[in-house]
Design a protein around this motif. Structure first.
Motif, PDB file in Angstrom:
ATOM      1  N   VAL A   1       0.535  -1.276  -0.171  1.00  0.00           N
ATOM      2  CA  VAL A   1      -0.080   0.142  -0.045  1.00  0.00           C
ATOM      3  C   VAL A   1       0.537   1.516  -0.156  1.00  0.00           C
ATOM      4  O   VAL A   1       0.531   2.781  -0.536  1.00  0.00           O
ATOM      5  N   PHE A   2       2.373   1.152   0.355  1.00  0.00           N
ATOM      6  CA  PHE A   2       2.921   2.773   0.617  1.00  0.00           C
ATOM      7  C   PHE A   2       3.252   3.048  -0.805  1.00  0.00           C
ATOM      8  O   PHE A   2       3.664   3.770  -1.399  1.00  0.00           O
TER       9      PHE A   2
ATOM     10  N   ALA B   1      -3.094  -0.486   8.058  1.00  0.00           N
ATOM     11  CA  ALA B   1      -2.208   0.155   6.411  1.00  0.00           C
ATOM     12  C   ALA B   1      -1.402  -1.057   6.666  1.00  0.00           C
ATOM     13  O   ALA B   1      -0.444  -1.610   5.706  1.00  0.00           O
ATOM     14  N   SER B   2      -1.503  -2.512   7.384  1.00  0.00           N
ATOM     15  CA  SER B   2       0.197  -3.067   8.065  1.00  0.00           C
ATOM     16  C   SER B   2      -0.378  -5.044   7.415  1.00  0.00           C
ATOM     17  O   SER B   2       0.112  -5.453   7.439  1.00  0.00           O
ATOM     18  N   GLN B   3      -2.151  -4.628   7.020  1.00  0.00           N
ATOM     19  CA  GLN B   3      -2.856  -5.883   7.009  1.00  0.00           C
ATOM     20  C   GLN B   3      -1.934  -6.318   5.746  1.00  0.00           C
ATOM     21  O   GLN B   3      -1.441  -8.164   5.800  1.00  0.00           O
TER      22      GLN B   3
ATOM     23  N   GLN C   1       2.606   6.743   8.547  1.00  0.00           N
ATOM     24  CA  GLN C   1       1.304   5.304   9.151  1.00  0.00           C
ATOM     25  C   GLN C   1       1.771   5.415  11.219  1.00  0.00           C
ATOM     26  O   GLN C   1       2.241   5.918  11.123  1.00  0.00           O
ATOM     27  N   ASP C   2       0.747   5.324  11.388  1.00  0.00           N
ATOM     28  CA  ASP C   2       0.137   6.356  13.339  1.00  0.00           C
ATOM     29  C   ASP C   2       0.918   7.203  13.985  1.00  0.00           C
ATOM     30  O   ASP C   2       1.070   7.241  14.814  1.00  0.00           O
TER      31      ASP C   2
ATOM     32  N   ALA D   1      -9.972   8.168  17.099  1.00  0.00           N
ATOM     33  CA  ALA D   1     -10.689   7.096  16.712  1.00  0.00           C
ATOM     34  C   ALA D   1     -10.186   7.084  14.436  1.00  0.00           C
ATOM     35  O   ALA D   1      -9.319   8.081  14.896  1.00  0.00           O
ATOM     36  N   GLY D   2     -10.704   6.524  13.937  1.00  0.00           N
ATOM     37  CA  GLY D   2     -10.462   6.713  13.118  1.00  0.00           C
ATOM     38  C   GLY D   2      -9.393   5.519  12.309  1.00  0.00           C
ATOM     39  O   GLY D   2      -9.317   4.812  12.994  1.00  0.00           O
ATOM     40  N   CYS D   3      -8.894   5.462  10.856  1.00  0.00           N
ATOM     41  CA  CYS D   3      -8.412   4.256  10.210  1.00  0.00           C
ATOM     42  C   CYS D   3      -6.861   4.905  10.147  1.00  0.00           C
ATOM     43  O   CYS D   3      -6.234   5.527  11.111  1.00  0.00           O
TER      44      CYS D   3
END
Lengths: 668, 668
Positions: B48-49, B331-333, B471-472, B462-464
């Motif tokens: 995804v990155f 994002a880490s799936q 990320q994070d 909250a959220g994605c």
């Protein structure tokens, strides 16, 4: 030739040049619209034709459907180098999602319309308004019979309540059975097909919500599953529309032939002109009544009276039931204002261009909005409620009467273009026409003419104006080709408007445009069941929400022929599909088994797979498919070919006494 | 600094360079994800990155919201030169419509989730499945009490049926009263506000459909009307989510503190690893049970057993109720697959990237879809039904056991990164914690600490994950700032996942991250009501569908304080909002009166008017508003400022003994 655009703005230096350019490139086939277009525009204003040119070139990602904005990480765009979105969605997923959401949008419009009519019926039977009443008990009883509602010992109000509560169940609620308005109006073959393919909806609203869910980020990426989900959603469009038409007929009367006129020339400078625009007859029927009642006030203001004229599908509703003249279809709505003689434009829902309001500001025209979900900044807004509908309508008409005195005579220019028109051809009216020849089973008259080769089949013309093509042109050129080849044509919406404006609805027009077989057929049925209005070349069936009238006709044909709908020589064409509603209508036509021509390319070209699903796979499974063709001549040929193929199959079917319920999909 | 992009693909010549580039630009703050990212990728694959970088630069029309595709005449784009779409729609209309449709999309996801859970409860009480049962009668009775359902003489099944049928009424059906799950869970002040502003929905599904109708071509062009319609739709999101959480608690148990671990290091090479991914616990709860039952088969295959790990919000559901370890947030799936040690990934709904399936093909990993609305071409699909849930779950787990034997040892690389975590902080669990200090009215313990200045207030994170930012990173940096300033933090969804992965949920972590006041408060409540797990720095409240737990907390605070919710020192932050669901959640938080920070710019910048509606007008009317700020430091400051302002207003309120029900909007 570039497929999507005919003019660009590159060389349009100023408004005068723009205006000339528009006439040069023939943006419209409507002489009245062309006449207004060639005139002066109030400074700083534009028409829809200008704005279309200004938007060129349009984004090719959007045009081909490969732009995804379903999460706020995007937008993502698919290119040959970048074949996946950030989440990994491929072209086929993105294109399918976008199309499915268009269908959801269209379904939402029609079902919200239907829901509103159902609420209105409930208010009527609950005595909350006395401005409306049940005008067509015969239709009410016919609907009850179809739904299995016992009529014994119940009055009209009780029956209407019962029917309405059943309609609400089709919209929402937790049920396991398919929506009643779908299930009771289609063939047994379709019922089984939809159940077997798991696309029979049990609730309109839940299905639309489910479609948005299915197409959200990280959900479905299988294009067949998405598109078939779209067809399920489209069947909800059908359901909501059918509810709307049935309840409107019950409340305002089923249309029967009525004589009137069409095109901008119907605007009469001697009258207070009230243009009604939108889609919902609950408003416009009251405007007509208020106009009648306020004749005296208009005369006191110096006018000969109040003249209501229709625009878009409100126009179609009024032309069908009231014989009110139709001034314009969608792309000409601004032209009505530009005549300088529209004193009030009263709008309800759908297809109301905000630009029309902006233009009205340059004139004396009062622009009035009436629906809570359709507000336009700066417009006069009335919270139109059925409870005091007539009073509110009178207030609005009075605004028009007052505005009449503020006209600017130097701005008035009404094109002297109008045609006589006969509208009001509900399927009930057509059956009455056919009943002269076949009293027991009227539709047999039509089928027999097809089987005998006198008629080639039936075509539904529907849909909008789309600025990508010359206004009305392909409606007219395709229909003329079909009429010549003896196709019986029914029409709705802005397509019917195009025909009305161009004289194809004029009594006797079938003699000018129809082939020999069509002429013979219409002569015969009219002789057996004469009307006072005469017969047109194209049979106007109502507004775009009324497209299920054509489906009813097709189902009746199928049942009389003893086949499922995909075997009926019945096609549809939307030469200028524009609105999401057109996408959803076209999709349920496909699910019902029609070959459906669309004359402007919907956003599917970005995925060859989705393109093949809607043009081929759909046919294999449902017997209907899309014909995506922008060339009018080729489109007409393909529609005629589809009819011929079905006539041939029908002959085979009859020769072999094949049963439709044993019909495998492969035999469509 | 450009606001939306950090890297472009221009100079990324090959994959090796891309990989280096990703580490250079620090695309993630998660060391485990970074470790996997720096490794080799199967040839031809991307993460995804990479795909985010490849999509740069993104279309500025889409980013700012001024591209309209709501009819197939478009797309239309607004530019300084072209300030109107073809129909005349202005920037404010187009931007407002697009935002409102994002809210409709998000609401559809949550309400479809809630609807599915309601259907499951009905199957349970109807005896159609014995794999589930009512695990939390106490919650069932609490919900009955709230809804006004009499419990006398009824067993749990009867009560659950009654509650579920009421839930179905909130989804659809013709009612005039506001949805019960909304009306019974908010303050009297909010009830009146929503009714007065005409944004209290009576049906979830009808409102969503109405929103699509309102935003179709030729409908509403008033941005305030559209955005407030969006808030009404968002309140349906709240309603559907609250139904989901309540019924899930009834069916699977209300979460209470539970100890576990988080980050990719929880994947254990010695076990058969089953990753569950998505959002709906009806599937994952069965997978956990099946994994337990099939331990023997896994041992026979040479493993130590079956280990279930969670991804995304399925991970959050399982960490909350089962103490199942969390492997990854959104994002880490793909990183979970890239460890080479996930034997099956079983997914249900939402946030499942199609790319994760594509990557699984390069490994031995079985990729299994289970929901009819989420199919991925090439994946193994099971039609997961509650009727035979456990059996189906076993079949899937067995596929993982079989795949275990096909691992490619050379591809296994599990980062040695994991943190202890204590999750399970439902609002009931928090109340139990506070009850040690205030047994009669637990929330008073929290309010008193705020009034005394020990705590600064409460924040919901909250959220994605959104690839636009590292990320994070902003989740972590903002929360650390707030914790230091003595804010009690609750978290859900991928935000909670970020905190879990980074050790903020580790027992005792509040000592490391909390300010003195927060430490003192948590020490005090824990001493009075000790848990076996210890207390974290951030309190995990569940998956993104569980955000109403935080709303319940805010409402309880408001009622104990005797004010309406906009006066409670309570803020929300979605540092990486990505999904449509995040847009709808944020919007109802605003309607409930929260200042809501969003760390990535939603598509509103194209209209200064819409920007001001969501950031200012919303506050004037509802007391809540959006804070759109991508800089973490500034965001933290604004959130702290908002809390400070509310504490000050609260002091004024208390000093003047002002009554909240007489509170004019101007005094927010």
């Amino acid at each position: 030739m570039p497929r999507y655009r005919q003019t660009t703005v590159g060389d349009l230096k100023n408004q005068a040049v723009q205006r000339r350019k528009i006439t040069d490139t023939k943006r419209t086939a409507d002489p009245a619209t062309m006449e207004v277009l060639c005139g002066e525009l109030p400074e700083g204003n534009t028409t829809v034709f200008d704005r279309y040119a200004s938007q060129q070139p349009q984004c090719s990602f959007g045009l081909t459907g490969v732009c995804c904005r379903n999460c706020i990480q995007g937008p993502c765009r698919i290119t040959p180098k970048n074949d996946k979105g950030i989440c990994g969605a491929a072209d086929y997923t993105i294109v399918a999602r976008n199309v499915a959401r268009l269908i959801a949008g269209g379904t939402s419009c029609h079902s919200t319309h239907g829901y509103h009519i159902a609420e209105t019926v409930l208010k009527v039977v609950d005595g909350k308004t006395s401005d409306y009443s049940i005008k067509d008990p015969e239709k009410l009883h016919a609907v009850c019979k179809r739904l299995g509602v016992s009529t014994e010992g119940k009055n009209d109000e009780e029956l209407a309540r019962e029917v309405t509560l059943l309609a609400f169940e089709d919209f929402g609620g937790h049920r396991e059975e398919p929506c009643r308005w779908l299930d009771t109006t289609i063939t047994q073959g379709r019922r089984e097909k939809f159940r077997n393919c798991n696309i029979a909806p049990t609730s309109i609203d839940r299905t639309v919500v489910g479609m948005l869910d299915q197409t959200a980020m990280g959900q479905d990426s299988d294009p067949v599953n998405i598109i078939f989900g779209g067809l399920k959603t489209a069947l909800c469009d059908y359901t909501g529309m059918h509810i709307a038409t049935d309840l409107q007929d019950i409340l305002f009367g089923t249309p029967y032939p009525v004589a009137t006129e069409a095109n901008l020339g119907v605007i009469d400078a001697d009258y207070v002109n009230i243009a009604t625009h939108g889609h919902n007859p609950t408003l416009s029927e009251m405007i007509v009544e208020a106009a009648l009642q306020l004749k005296g006030e208009a005369e006191a203001a110096g006018a000969k009276g109040v003249k209501v004229v229709g625009i878009c599908c409100t126009g179609n509703e009024l032309i069908m039931r009231q014989g009110v003249a139709l001034a314009a279809n969608k792309a000409s709505q601004e032209m009505a204002v530009l005549t300088g003689a529209v004193d009030a434009m009263i709008v309800d829902v759908q297809c109301i261009m905000p630009a029309t309001k902006a233009l009205a500001e340059c004139f004396h025209t009062q622009f009035i909005t009436t629906a809570s979900q359709v507000k336009i900044p700066g417009a006069q807004h009335f919270d139109f409620r059925e409870e005091d509908a007539l009073e509110t309508a009178k207030t609005m008409v009075r605004m028009g009467i007052e505005a009449y005195g503020k006209r600017k005579p130097e701005l008035i220019r009404i094109p002297d273009v109008k045609h006589a028109a006969v509208a009001g051809w509900s399927t009930e009216a057509l059956m009455k026409l056919f009943a002269g020849v076949e009293p027991e089973e009227p539709v047999k008259a039509l089928n027999d003419a097809i089987l005998a080769g006198e008629l080639s089949g039936v075509a539904l013309f529907a849909g909008c104006n789309n600025l990508r093509v010359t206004q009305d042109e392909s409606h007219l050129s395709i229909v003329k080709e079909l009429l010549k080849e003896n196709v019986l044509v029914v029409a709705t919406g802005c397509s019917a408007g195009a025909f009305a404006k161009a004289g194809l609805l004029t009594p006797g027009a079938y003699r000018e445009y129809g082939g020999e077989g069509l002429q013979r057929f219409l002569d015969r049925v009219h002789e057996a069941s004469p009307t006072s209005t005469g017969l047109p070349a194209v049979f106007h069936q109502g507004s775009c929400v009324d497209n299920t009238r054509a489906a009813d006709l097709m189902v009746a044909m199928a049942e009389q022929l003893g086949v499922d709908t995909p075997k009926v020589p019945f096609v549809a064409s939307a030469p200028e599909a524009m609105h999401e509603k057109a996408v959803s209508i076209g999709s349920w036509c496909v699910a019902l088994g029609m070959p459906v021509h669309v004359g402007v390319m919907p956003p599917v070209e970005g995925s060859p797979l989705v393109y093949s699903i809607v043009t081929q796979v759909a046919h294999d499974v449902y017997g209907g498919h899309f014909i995506l063709e922008s060339d009018a001549e080729l489109a007409a040929k393909q529609l005629l070919d589809a009819l011929e193929y079905r006539r041939w199959k029908l002959d085979v079917h009859r020769a072999t006494a094949e049963k439709y319920d044993a019909d495998p999909a492969a035999s469509w």
